[in-house]
Design an enzyme around this catalytic site. Structure first.
Site, PDB file in Angstrom:
ATOM      1  N   HIS A   1     -20.122  21.066 -51.363  1.00  0.00           N
ATOM      2  CA  HIS A   1     -18.869  19.976 -50.818  1.00  0.00           C
ATOM      3  C   HIS A   1     -18.481  20.805 -49.108  1.00  0.00           C
ATOM      4  CE1 HIS A   1     -14.912  17.764 -49.933  1.00  0.00           C
ATOM      5  NE2 HIS A   1     -14.061  18.667 -51.099  1.00  0.00           N
TER       6      HIS A   1
ATOM      7  N   CYS B   1     -10.905  15.744 -46.636  1.00  0.00           N
ATOM      8  CA  CYS B   1     -12.111  15.629 -47.684  1.00  0.00           C
ATOM      9  C   CYS B   1     -12.636  14.399 -47.985  1.00  0.00           C
ATOM     10  CB  CYS B   1     -12.106  16.688 -48.758  1.00  0.00           C
ATOM     11  SG  CYS B   1     -11.048  18.416 -49.250  1.00  0.00           S
TER      12      CYS B   1
END
Ligand code: ZN
Lengths: 130, 387
Positions: free
Chosen positions: B334, B85
């Site tokens: 996200h 991420c």
């Protein structure tokens, strides 16, 4: 998980065998190939860990990991073993409402899951309160 | 080493973009950034693309070539950067290093993830590959599970409450309402969060960031040339990156990310700033507890007081240190590889005074904080208005 990938780790998974560094005496688990404290000076030897430890943190998993759906909800915890290393493990045979940080546990050999396609049953360690 | 400035930014709408492909959203973000920088594509010298897992999400690797190809920019060198991420933040850092070194002048840092072409279970399975497959995922760990282990320990050590965590989600949804690119445009209440289904206790569904499609892009130039392209160059004053163990259980603390602390130390030192000098921050709130831990590790409050300062409104727009004015990962969405770049886009827009209803008045210095996995990678950037 492919069979050889699981099979390679059987000594570690079935017997809680980690490593002990002959240079700094630290016990390492999961197994490593270089001592992170001594690096080139390290002398790693297989070490069978003591099976007692205590709960550092826990969670009740309601939305299961892939392959664990039939076990949900299950207790997942970080356990600090008597020898020092920490590991992630399920806590079994326990009412989720009763578990507390600091509880003493022992690691026991259990079925972890099975792969539907090749039918291989995976075993490993889970924790049980004592 | 040369000073580096941001001369253009672009962002797509974040959300479940079923009608748009990977290639379309990447081109949309890039085109917006090029338009914003008022440059011609031909002036671009190199590209870095943050992407966690196109192989799992769209069964396509080698996307660096696709991005250069579809942008019509071959043979410009294009490189994919992966750090779970934190892929976007790492791509930004590589682009900054490329300009600072003098090897390239005009460099694109992009980030993208197309996550909704697979089922939700496949997407969460793909994300789980950023954890330790052998010793975490094998025993039944998931990402919400790992962050729940941090949350439970944080509650135990510092008395942090589920209400305080819920307040992070409420604030970030509120901020997202003023961001047209955000996935969520609805207010939620603490009660909504507390009554949402349990995922991994104490984490509930509304404590989690969503599965999102999106792309983001920033364009960098040497600071001495930046004024040719923009009236308000935003200086990349500091960059820091650090690693930690892949497994959460291998770390000495479960309530602090050492990678964040180390990356922040490096970035603060390079920028010559301390926490008090920062006007706003975009932090990696993949789960609400992650924002609480982040503001502590970044030095905006004492260890253990992240929940309390959130409850006191210090992290709201208008508060002492506004956190996630964009809506954060929680409210804005996200798309993992795009997140680190999208954070920089928000800070640049804020420092230029272009953030509309979510504007932090007089903002001059901002910070981005991007984390990979449960903390195995962290990357921090300090941005400063340089006029
Ligand atoms: Zn050693």
């Amino acid at each position: 998980m492919a069979v050889p990938r699981f099979w390679r780790e059987i000594p570690n998974r079935y017997n809680l065998v980690g490593a002990r560094c002959g240079n700094c005496n630290k016990v390492l688990f999961p197994p490593r190939y270089i001592c992170p404290y001594c690096r080139r000076m390290g002398k790693l030897e297989p070490y069978r860990l003591k099976r007692r430890g205590k709960v550092l943190s826990y969670t009740v998993v309601h939305i299961a990991a892939n392959g664990f759906e039939d076990q949900a909800p299950y207790l997942l915890a970080i356990i600090e073993l008597e020898d020092g290393p920490r590991l992630t493990a399920q806590i079994t045979d326990c009412n989720p409402d009763e578990i507390k940080i600091g509880d003493e546990v022992e690691m026991i050999f259990r079925r972890m899951g099975e792969e539907s396609q090749d039918g291989v049953i995976y075993y490993g360690f889970k924790a049980r309160r004592i | 080493m040369r000073d580096v400035a941001v001369i253009g930014v672009g962002l797509t709408k974040f959300g479940e973009l079923w009608d748009l492909s990977f290639r379309q959203i990447m081109m949309e973000a890039g085109a917006r950034a090029i338009e914003d920088a008022e440059i011609d594509g031909k002036q671009i010298d190199a590209m870095y693309v943050g992407n966690m897992s196109s192989g799992q999400f769209i069964r396509q690797e080698h996307i660096s070539s696709i991005v250069a190809d579809h942008a019509g920019l071959v043979p410009v060198p294009s490189t994919r950067v992966e750090g779970a991420c934190a892929s976007g933040g790492l791509a930004l850092r590589q682009a900054v290093i490329a300009v600072a070194s003098g090897i390239h002048d005009i460099v694109v840092a992009a980030g993208i993830e197309k996550m909704t072409d697979v089922l939700t279970g496949q997407a969460t399975g793909a994300l789980a590959t950023a954890a330790d497959q052998e010793w975490e995922v094998f025993v039944g760990a998931t990402f919400p599970g790992l962050y729940a282990l941090m949350a439970r320990r944080h509650m135990y050590e510092f008395g942090t409450t589920e209400q305080q965590m819920a307040m992070v989600a409420v604030k970030n949804h509120h901020n997202a309402r003023f961001n047209t690119c955000a996935q969520y445009q609805t207010e939620i209440t603490v009660e909504n969060v507390l009554k949402s289904p349990l995922v991994t206790s104490p984490i509930k569904l509304l404590d989690c960031s969503p599965i999102t499609d999106g792309a983001a892009c920033v364009i960098l130039a040497p600071a001495e040339k930046a004024r040719k392209f923009t009236d308000i160059p935003i200086l990349v004053a500091g960059t820091g990156q650090a690693s930690d163990t892949i497994s959460l259980h291998s770390r000495s603390s479960l309530t602090s990310l050492r990678a964040t602390i180390e990356a922040t130390r490096t970035a603060y030192k390079m920028a010559g700033v301390k926490p008090d000098d920062i006007d706003l921050v975009e932090v990696h709130d993949c789960f609400t507890i992650a924002e609480i831990i982040a503001i502590e590790d970044l030095g905006f409050c004492k260890k253990g007081e992240g929940g309390k300062v959130t409850e006191q409104g210090e992290t709201a727009i208008g508060g002492r240190i506004p956190v996630n004015t964009s809506g954060g990962l929680k409210g804005k969405g996200h798309p993992v590889g795009a997140t680190g770049i999208a954070q920089a886009v928000e800070i640049v827009q804020q420092l230029r005074g272009e953030a509309g209803k979510r504007q932090v008045d007089g903002a001059e210095v901002g910070l981005t904080h991007n984390v990979g996995g449960s903390g195995g990678t962290a990357v921090v950037h300090v941005l400063r208005r340089s006029d």
